[in-house]
Each structure stands twice: as C-alpha cells, then as structure tokens.
Design a protein around this motif. Sequence first.
Motif, short mmCIF file in Angstrom:
data_model
loop_
_atom_site.label_atom_id
_atom_site.label_comp_id
_atom_site.label_asym_id
_atom_site.label_seq_id
_atom_site.Cartn_x
_atom_site.Cartn_y
_atom_site.Cartn_z
N UNK A 1 0.85 -1.19 0.00
CA UNK A 1 0.00 0.00 0.00
C UNK A 1 0.89 1.24 0.00
N UNK A 2 0.66 2.14 -0.97
CA UNK A 2 1.47 3.36 -1.08
C UNK A 2 0.56 4.58 -1.12
N UNK A 3 1.16 5.72 -0.82
CA UNK A 3 0.45 6.99 -0.92
C UNK A 3 1.43 8.04 -1.43
N UNK A 4 0.95 8.92 -2.30
CA UNK A 4 1.83 9.93 -2.89
C UNK A 4 2.09 11.04 -1.89
N UNK A 5 3.38 11.39 -1.73
CA UNK A 5 3.78 12.50 -0.87
C UNK A 5 4.00 13.74 -1.73
N UNK A 6 3.21 14.76 -1.50
CA UNK A 6 3.35 15.99 -2.29
C UNK A 6 4.68 16.67 -2.00
N UNK B 1 7.59 15.25 -1.04
CA UNK B 1 8.74 14.51 -1.57
C UNK B 1 8.57 14.10 -3.02
N UNK B 2 7.38 14.33 -3.58
CA UNK B 2 7.12 14.06 -5.00
C UNK B 2 7.34 12.59 -5.35
N UNK B 3 6.86 11.70 -4.49
CA UNK B 3 7.01 10.27 -4.76
C UNK B 3 5.99 9.48 -3.94
#
Length: 352
Positions: free
Chosen positions: A202-207, A209-211
């Motif tokens: 499960x991943x979530x985008x970090x605004x 860190x742009x990843x």
Amino acid sequence: MQPASKLERRVVTAAEQALARQSFVSPLDVLTGMGWVPLGLVVDWRNGRAQHLEAVAVVSADRLNAALEVFQRWVAARGLLPNEVDYLAATRDQRPLRFTAAGDAALELTYRTHWMPPDLPQRQRERLTARQSKPPDLVVVQPLKTFTCVSCGRTDADMLTMDDAGPLCLTCADLDHLVFLPAGDAALTRRAKQASRISAVVVRFSRSRKRHERQGLLVEEAAIEQAEQECLSDEDARARRRERDRERREAADERFQEELAEEIGRLFPGCPQQRAAAISQHTGLRGSGRVGRTAAGRALDPDAVTRAVIASIRHEDTDYDKLLMAGLPREQARDRIRPDVDHLLNQWRNPT
C-alpha cells in the motif's frame, strides 16, 4: 573508456555510481541517475500506468538511444558480464513491461540486460540475479483525491488498484478480503507477507517529496495472526539482535569517518587534523543525506571529499550564512564568498 563529450561524462558518472552502489548496473539505473527518466514516473510505469518507458522520459527516444550507445561502449570497456532480467508490471497479471514505443526486440533486450563485474563472487552474483528476477509486489494506492471505480462506479473507497481501463476499488479487484497492516514493525510485516497467499504493498503519494511512499501491506487476516504469534515467541532474541546490529553500524560509521578524515588529510595536507575530523563526522553522519552518505562519498571519491570540505569552509570560514539570512539568493551568496573559499582551499592543498 575516456569520456569526452558532456553526454559521455554524464552516462559514465551515472553508471559508475550505480555500479559502486549496488554491484550491478542497468540502462534504467543510468537514465534515472541522469534525471532523464524521473523516479516517480518510473513507479507509474512499473505499476502499469504507462504504456512504455519512453512515454515517461523527459527527453526524446533518440536521446535515450544515444545514451544507451554510450553505455554499451562503457560496458564493453569495463568488461562487465551481462544478465538478462524480466521486467514485469506490478499488476495482478504481472505482464511484461515495455521500454520502447516501437517494441524493437533488440532495443528491448538492451534495456532488460543488467551488467555485473567479472570478479564478483558467484554466490553474490546468484543473490543479485535472484533479487533482480523476483516478480514485483502488487501495488494498492491510498489516493489523495476521491476516485470513481471504473467497474462499479463507487466513489467512497479508500484504496484503489490500477487496471488497463482505470482505477478499481478493492472489491472489484477481488482484494477486499485482505486486511491492512500498517508499516512500522519490520519483523511482523515480513512474516505476515510470507504467511499470506496473496499480498499487496500500500502506497500513498507524498506531495512534499514528490514520490509514492510505502504505508503498509494488505494481507490475509490469518497471516497477521500467525505473524503476531511468531513475533511474540522470539521477541527477546530479536531485541538482542537489534542491539548487536546497532553496535556494528556504529563501529562501521566510526571506521568510515576515520577513513574520510585520513582522505581529507591526504588531499588537503594543510587542513588541521581536528578540523578534518570534524568535517568527516559532520558529513558522514548516518541519515544526514550529506555528501559523505552518498555512494561517491562512501567510496571516498576525491570530488565528493572536496565538496564536503568546501561545504565546511563555506559555513565555518566565510560570511555565507549571514548573507543568506540577509536575504541574498543562494547562488549570489556563493559567488560572493567563492574567493575566500578558493583561498583557504589553496592554503590547505599547498601548505607552506
């Protein structure tokens, strides 16, 4: 191979750094190292959200091919050994990933080939090959915005997986029977994944860190229960092992900082011994992200060592920080104090 053009220098630098960091190098390592294929977009491609790698590159296919030609010449000059690797999408069907729009067989093979040093021990070569050939994890996304499932039209789901047609909720993806296990306990996560017949990262985008960043796993509930029992049974042993690992890391860091201080002394014999030690401790601090923690810094590359010394001089021996606090842009501040930096560097390189 002596790099002559700017392209050759960039390709060789990225290739050498990747090889030093991981004991093998691939075309994708080189292109990401050069910044021509952003790592965040590589994730999209690996997760099946891009038709081919060329679609996420920031340069043309011709530029990519030119870099690959330079890379192939460098590989031949270094005498590296090839190892073909399967690139599979992180989707339920694990379909092969494409690198090129045209799908040229020879070029696709070039991209899939990884290269290793001929003197690499056989056991290490086998471990690397097994790791590179391992099928990717299935990926589930915690979206930042509301999405609509392309299958059922649902808009209130909190996780999605990507299909060719678009985002699917976990129910339509047949993953709704899995339970979310948050990240944080490495042993529990590892054991739960091993015990579960199916799992997804499960991943979530970090605004900031742009990843995409890992949040945890989706696994079967029975797998979590089994993993929890196993962790309880050997908790004391794992605590002792963590303490031994911490002590080994501290000893390794001390040795590296000593070696870095010695290299500073060799390159800059006029640098006071205490100052060299202070620079090595500062730049080599674990988790700092400073020059000493980069692959080049760990390898005691002279350019990386010099950058660490320059950074120390800039902050400790010039008005650089005062200029920044006064509002002067960083590049202008560096230009203004550069003569002072160069003067002290020259004194340390050539002591009287």
